[in-house]
Enzyme design. Sequence first.
Site, PDB file in Angstrom:
ATOM      1  N   GLU A   8       0.316  -0.653  -0.091  1.00 22.11           N
ATOM      2  CA  GLU A   8       0.299   0.059   0.081  1.00 22.11           C
ATOM      3  C   GLU A   8       0.865   1.233   0.607  1.00 22.11           C
ATOM      4  OE1 GLU A   8      -3.570   0.057  -0.186  1.00 22.11           O
ATOM      5  OE2 GLU A   8      -4.257  -1.616   0.605  1.00 22.11           O
ATOM      6  N   THR A   9       0.331   2.391  -0.424  1.00 28.04           N
ATOM      7  CA  THR A   9       0.822   3.838  -0.837  1.00 28.04           C
ATOM      8  C   THR A   9      -0.260   4.452  -0.429  1.00 28.04           C
ATOM      9  OG1 THR A   9       2.455   3.346  -2.202  1.00 28.04           O
ATOM     10  CG2 THR A   9       2.212   5.833  -2.238  1.00 28.04           C
TER      11      THR A   9
END
Length: 297
Positions: A81-82
Amino acid sequence: RSRKQQDKRRQIFIEWSGWTFREISRYYRKLIKIKMKLKIYQVDAFTNTIFSGNPACVVPLEKWLPAELLLNIAKENAVAETAFFIKEKDTYHLRWFTPEVEMDLCGHATLAAAHVIASILVKSASEIIFETLSGKLNVQVNAEGYTLNFPSRKPIPSELPKEIKMALSIQPQKVYKDRDFMLVFKNEEEIKNLKIDRTYFDRINLGTGGVIATAKGSVSDFVSRFFTPQASILEDPVTGSAHCTLIPYWSEQLQKKTLSAVQLSERKGILNCEDLGDRVLISGNARTYLIGDIFIK
């Protein structure tokens, strides 16, 4: 500055760097072409040490960029995830992207974003409020770490799709579902030994959902693993949002409100949990791994 001063500074730089004048000119022409520079932080979440927990990238923004660009940045980062956020008065507008999709909720990237704000950008913050696709999310900051206040997602009994069933090396005792399928197994050893056959697993698309495998823990109250079909990263190291479903289930099963949890991925994650009814508390720590810049032309 005068032309003479500029020439002198240029000569000093050439002597210091060992570059030729042509190489320096080429370097500055490249800099001129760069349209945007963004700060990036990589944080290991739900751990006290680097190289464990779940890595997430955090990118603060001044204004929202096109979703396609945010997704491309997430792909390039190549972690589960970012998190992207914008400060808006006393709150932060937060969004999460995997390399494939924008997510509705993510625990470890929220923890990573809070860690960046509290330990690097603001430092004095004791509470951080995020506005997200899942509503308002509060994060308490204290000496022990971070506590996420997330919505409870109590699962209901369900049928297991054949694609998932055929992909499992061990069959679960019970099947539940909310956003994610939650499969309850006999014991912790089965969770450790579980293998996923992607030949079958990747035949199903669960959108923003995934598959939780869980059992009563031998030391902790419960253990889990998390898998996402058709994703570039099959097994998520530590999945905070999955505990929105795990906590109400195990709280009812074990008849206790405060629970300890371990996610049994290779990197392993430790979470302290509390069932508040319509909300859950998920606590953990985080460590900064790197700080850098993103250059977008």
